[in-house]
Design an enzyme around this catalytic site. Structure first.
Site, PDB file in Angstrom:
ATOM      1  CB  CYS A  71      -1.025   0.075   1.114  1.00  0.00           C
ATOM      2  SG  CYS A  71      -1.986  -1.455   1.585  1.00  0.00           S
ATOM      3  CG  HIS A 127      -1.301   3.142   4.670  1.00  0.00           C
ATOM      4  ND1 HIS A 127      -1.507   2.087   4.350  1.00  0.00           N
ATOM      5  CD2 HIS A 127      -0.506   3.174   5.586  1.00  0.00           C
ATOM      6  CE1 HIS A 127      -0.878   1.100   5.007  1.00  0.00           C
ATOM      7  NE2 HIS A 127      -0.411   1.971   5.877  1.00  0.00           N
ATOM      8  CG  HIS A 199     -11.469   4.170   1.936  1.00  0.00           C
ATOM      9  ND1 HIS A 199     -11.923   2.764   2.083  1.00  0.00           N
ATOM     10  CD2 HIS A 199     -11.788   4.112   0.570  1.00  0.00           C
ATOM     11  CE1 HIS A 199     -12.449   2.267   0.987  1.00  0.00           C
ATOM     12  NE2 HIS A 199     -12.259   3.016   0.128  1.00  0.00           N
TER      13      HIS A 199
END
Length: 479
Positions: A71, A127, A199
């Protein structure tokens, strides 16, 4: 035991809406989390994705498109246009309790879009670090519950949902629809409202699994339902753009952030490997571009394109410039995408060099790149992998009658070099490293040159001050 589906089909959406000039296109970027190569309808998946299929098939499908295996690296390269060896993010992801983030000297795509006169909005997973307020954006950690928006990292637990800097609570609202609704609101109010939100990862409403009762594997069935929910949410966003009269002047980009996680329902067959690996299944991504502005709608593009290319491509479309950025590793690919005869300016792609992963095997040469180090490089049609690339088994979907083909080299502790011709062998069946030693040496030399440009890898220990109990029960900045 409850099984948690981590990081499946989490949607990251950047909505950049042009304000200053009617000639400038609206730009939407949708990044689906852990979305497998074999999990979209047009790749032959049993999962139904009618909205994505239609957008892709009436746009430009990218079939030689690459992201990173996990990610944070993909997000960092999307937002900065720079390889992770040049931002210190070569190893792993940014964990919730680490005082760590994309270095602030790297202007983001959003920064450059605003310079070009755009209003920028983000809904979904960030992130890229949040220990300081300067990093602040949306849903901050790498995974959370789809309904409660709650995340535990060891014994540190808290909610992770914010409207700009303000913690909010939408417990009970499924993430994909929560974010789609917020995106729709942004579209309707784009001239007066700026917003960055949230999210999440986990479950799916029961009705989305009903079409997949024939899938006996529970993880795959739930995953399929989540993909269908995501597909519907994206369809809702595109319909809202049409209702607002914005669709004909919009360019929509869609990408996965890494390969599917086979242990959580995803699938990348016939590619080798999965999320986290340097095999094609870890980083050969699903991607397409759709716009009524494209002159070559309905085509398939096989030119080499990487996630770092979106930064200069999108900033260029906005009429912006890379002025003020550190040297970019991405290329402007708009001509490559929009003109069928155009050739990609990219001939080389550094997948990564990770100095902190454990070394594997024995060093092959003393005067070039250390083959024990985990790394991968693409040069034209050729790909070299060194060190420990992760499990490279070929895993068909659970609905298939085929069995998993086990990686023959995974248990061999000393093997640490592989060479493939990806154009002829996209599924990495034929390792040519023994038969083409000169090319191996040449590509190791290329890795060595890249390695000389790398900045030190940053991976700090966790900070106890990050615990949400000190911050009102929410994950957020602590320095």
């Amino acid at each position: 035991m409850t099984v948690t589906l981590k990081l499946i089909c989490v949607l990251l959406l950047f909505c950049f809406t042009a304000l200053s000039s009617a000639a400038k296109p609206n730009i939407i970027f949708i990044l689906a989390d852990d979305y497998g190569f074999n999990d979209i309808g047009y790749h032959g998946s049993e999962i139904k994705t009618p909205n994505l299929d239609k957008l892709a098939q009436t746009g430009v499908r990218l079939e030689n498109y690459y992201v990173q295996p996990i990610c944070t690296p993909t997000r960092s390269q999307l937002m900065s246009g720079r390889y992770q060896i040049h931002t210190g993010l070569q190893h792993s992801i940014i964990h919730p309790r680490q005082p760590h983030g994309l270095p602030l000297e790297n202007p983001t795509m959003a920064d450059k879009m605003r310079e070009a006169g755009y209003s920028t909005h983000m809904v979904g997973k960030w992130h890229l670090g949040f220990y300081k307020k300067e990093y602040f954006a949306s849903y901050l950690v790498g995974a959370e519950d789809y309904f409660t928006h709650y995340r535990c990292e060891e014994k540190a637990c808290g909610y992770d949902l914010r409207d700009n800097l303000q913690p909010v609570n939408y417990t009970g609202t499924y993430s994909a629809f929560l974010f789609a609704q917020r995106a729709q609101k942004i579209i309707h109010e784009h001239e007066s409202t700026k917003f960055q939100s949230v999210h999440a990862p986990l479950e799916v409403p029961e009705q989305y699994m009903k079409p997949y009762q024939h899938i006996k594997n529970t993880m795959r069935r739930k995953y399929a339902g989540m993909v269908s929910a995501m597909d519907e949410a994206i369809g809702n966003i595109t319909e809202t753009l049409k209702e607002a009269g914005m669709w004909n002047n919009t360019i929509l980009f869609f990408s996965t952030d890494n390969g599917g996680q086979v242990h959580a329902g995803g699938n990348n067959y016939p590619l080798r490997g999965w999320k986290g690996s340097l095999w094609e299944g870890g980083m050969h991504g699903v991607g397409f571009v759709h716009s009524e502005l494209l002159p070559n709608k309905g085509t398939v593009n096989t030119q080499l394109i990487h996630v770092s290319d979106w930064f200069p491509t999108i900033v260029g479309l906005a009429g912006g410039t890379p002025n003020g950025t550190l040297p970019l590793d991405g290329f402007d690919q708009w001509s490559t995408i929009s003109q069928t005869s155009s050739v990609s300016p990219r001939t080389t792609l550094l997948h990564n060099i990770d100095p902190l992963s454990p070394l594997k095997g024995n060093k092959m040469f003393n005067n070039t790149f250390d083959t024990r180090v985990r790394a991968a490089l693409r040069y034209g049609d050729w790909k070299i992998i060194t060190g420990d690339p992760g499990n490279g088994s070929w895993v068909p979907p659970p609905t298939s009658s085929q069995g998993t083909r086990i990686d023959p080299s995974y248990t061999k502790d000393t093997k640490n070099v592989w060479l493939f011709n990806i154009a002829k062998d996209p599924n990495e069946h034929q390792d040519l490293s023994d038969s083409m030693p000169d090319l191996v040496v040449k590509m190791l030399g290329m890795l060595d040159q890249f390695n000389k440009t790398a900045v030190p890898c940053v991976f700090p220990p966790e900070d106890p001050k990050s615990d949400p109990k000190y911050h009102g029960g929410y994950w957020g900045p602590w320095e």
